[in-house]
Design a protein around this motif. Structure first.
Motif, mmCIF file in Angstrom:
data_model
loop_
_atom_site.group_PDB
_atom_site.id
_atom_site.type_symbol
_atom_site.label_atom_id
_atom_site.label_comp_id
_atom_site.label_asym_id
_atom_site.label_seq_id
_atom_site.Cartn_x
_atom_site.Cartn_y
_atom_site.Cartn_z
ATOM 1 N N GLU A 227 33.303 4.586 17.998
ATOM 2 C CA GLU A 227 35.056 5.744 18.981
ATOM 3 C C GLU A 227 35.976 4.548 17.622
ATOM 4 O OE1 GLU A 227 34.497 6.729 22.653
ATOM 5 O OE2 GLU A 227 32.560 7.658 21.890
ATOM 6 N N ARG A 228 36.131 4.536 18.103
ATOM 7 C CA ARG A 228 37.734 2.841 17.675
ATOM 8 C C ARG A 228 37.772 3.635 16.169
ATOM 9 N NH1 ARG A 228 38.541 -1.777 19.842
ATOM 10 N NH2 ARG A 228 39.349 -1.061 21.786
ATOM 11 N N GLN A 229 37.141 2.934 15.353
ATOM 12 C CA GLN A 229 36.531 3.192 13.790
ATOM 13 C C GLN A 229 37.227 4.713 13.426
ATOM 14 O OE1 GLN A 229 32.765 2.061 12.108
ATOM 15 N NE2 GLN A 229 33.543 2.154 9.689
ATOM 16 N N LEU A 230 36.283 5.939 14.078
ATOM 17 C CA LEU A 230 35.982 6.847 13.668
ATOM 18 C C LEU A 230 37.593 7.726 13.750
ATOM 19 C CD1 LEU A 230 32.383 8.308 14.635
ATOM 20 C CD2 LEU A 230 33.757 8.386 12.245
ATOM 21 N N SER A 231 37.595 7.185 14.758
ATOM 22 C CA SER A 231 39.353 7.508 15.766
ATOM 23 C C SER A 231 40.946 7.005 14.949
ATOM 24 C CB SER A 231 39.922 7.401 17.054
ATOM 25 O OG SER A 231 39.887 6.301 17.249
ATOM 26 N N SER B 272 23.553 7.134 25.550
ATOM 27 C CA SER B 272 24.838 5.985 25.828
ATOM 28 C C SER B 272 24.014 4.462 25.771
ATOM 29 C CB SER B 272 23.898 6.065 27.177
ATOM 30 O OG SER B 272 24.839 5.254 28.013
ATOM 31 N N ARG B 273 25.773 3.727 25.168
ATOM 32 C CA ARG B 273 25.798 2.320 24.850
ATOM 33 C C ARG B 273 25.620 1.992 23.772
ATOM 34 N NH1 ARG B 273 28.413 0.426 28.165
ATOM 35 N NH2 ARG B 273 28.337 -2.012 29.204
ATOM 36 N N ARG B 274 25.111 3.037 22.296
ATOM 37 C CA ARG B 274 24.304 2.845 21.602
ATOM 38 C C ARG B 274 25.088 3.862 20.468
ATOM 39 N NH1 ARG B 274 18.143 1.479 20.905
ATOM 40 N NH2 ARG B 274 17.702 0.070 23.496
ATOM 41 N N GLY B 275 25.813 5.130 21.389
ATOM 42 C CA GLY B 275 26.282 5.731 19.504
ATOM 43 C C GLY B 275 26.219 6.366 19.593
ATOM 44 N N TRP B 276 26.422 7.344 18.787
ATOM 45 C CA TRP B 276 26.172 8.630 18.244
ATOM 46 C C TRP B 276 25.151 8.397 17.005
ATOM 47 C CZ3 TRP B 276 27.846 12.705 21.016
ATOM 48 C CH2 TRP B 276 28.911 12.224 22.169
ATOM 49 N N PHE B 277 24.705 9.449 16.571
ATOM 50 C CA PHE B 277 23.905 9.516 15.718
ATOM 51 C C PHE B 277 23.649 11.024 15.592
ATOM 52 C CE2 PHE B 277 22.878 6.195 18.559
ATOM 53 C CZ PHE B 277 22.775 5.213 17.372
ATOM 54 N N VAL B 278 23.083 10.992 13.818
ATOM 55 C CA VAL B 278 22.954 12.597 13.434
ATOM 56 C C VAL B 278 21.762 13.302 13.787
ATOM 57 C CG1 VAL B 278 23.006 14.043 10.769
ATOM 58 C CG2 VAL B 278 24.506 11.952 11.531
ATOM 59 N N SER B 279 21.671 14.288 14.256
ATOM 60 C CA SER B 279 20.460 15.038 14.453
ATOM 61 C C SER B 279 19.610 15.257 13.333
ATOM 62 C CB SER B 279 21.614 16.363 15.490
ATOM 63 O OG SER B 279 21.416 16.419 16.380
ATOM 64 N N PRO B 280 18.144 15.147 13.457
ATOM 65 C CA PRO B 280 17.186 15.619 12.380
ATOM 66 C C PRO B 280 17.439 17.018 12.315
ATOM 67 C CG PRO B 280 16.527 14.362 15.119
ATOM 68 C CD PRO B 280 17.402 14.315 14.920
ATOM 69 N N PRO B 281 16.939 17.680 11.797
ATOM 70 C CA PRO B 281 16.853 18.245 11.016
ATOM 71 C C PRO B 281 16.080 19.206 12.745
ATOM 72 C CG PRO B 281 15.034 18.106 9.618
ATOM 73 C CD PRO B 281 16.418 16.516 10.336
ATOM 74 N N ARG B 282 16.964 21.244 12.913
ATOM 75 C CA ARG B 282 15.464 21.390 13.612
ATOM 76 C C ARG B 282 14.559 21.728 13.114
ATOM 77 N NH1 ARG B 282 19.753 24.245 17.243
ATOM 78 N NH2 ARG B 282 21.312 22.979 18.370
ATOM 79 N N PHE B 283 13.726 21.747 13.706
ATOM 80 C CA PHE B 283 12.191 22.361 13.357
ATOM 81 C C PHE B 283 12.341 23.838 13.894
ATOM 82 C CE2 PHE B 283 7.714 23.438 15.028
ATOM 83 C CZ PHE B 283 6.866 23.353 13.766
ATOM 84 N N VAL B 284 11.595 24.291 12.335
ATOM 85 C CA VAL B 284 11.010 26.064 13.228
ATOM 86 C C VAL B 284 10.595 26.606 12.550
ATOM 87 C CG1 VAL B 284 11.736 28.085 11.758
ATOM 88 C CG2 VAL B 284 14.104 26.099 11.371
#
Length: 97
Positions: free
Chosen positions: A29-33, A60-72
């Motif tokens: 978060e610090r880096q992104l901000s 929690s306590r690991r960070g944010w990740f890009v979500s995988p594509p949604r299954f259709v």
């Protein structure tokens, strides 16, 4: 100073362009901000918006990740679930390889 919507749009653009692939961890978060020139509070609002939109998820306590594509799941087709998932490359993200 940019608002949270602008910060969210900039991160979403990185995801759409392929700079950030499914399963990849976003920076701290610090880096992104610092990178987006917003406060950490504004960045958190942007990340919450992106999470609500389904583009990212937080651990929690690991960070944010890009979500995988949604299954259709196509209800009008009679197909095997595994074949449908394989055709959409579900489960083949960098984090699972």
């Amino acid at each position: 100073m940019a608002g949270y919507q602008d910060a969210a749009a900039r991160i979403a653009a990185r995801i759409a362009s392929g700079m950030l692939m499914p399963g990849m961890q976003l920076g701290s978060e610090r880096q992104l901000s610092e990178e987006l020139a917003v406060s950490r509070l504004t960045l958190r609002a942007a990340l919450t918006k992106l999470e609500a939109d389904g583009l990212i998820y937080g651990m929690s306590r690991r960070g944010w990740f890009v979500s995988p594509p949604r299954f259709v799941y196509e209800l009008d087709r009679r197909a095997n679930y595994m074949l449908m998932a394989a055709a959409q490359d579900i489960g083949k993200t960098p984090a699972s390889l």
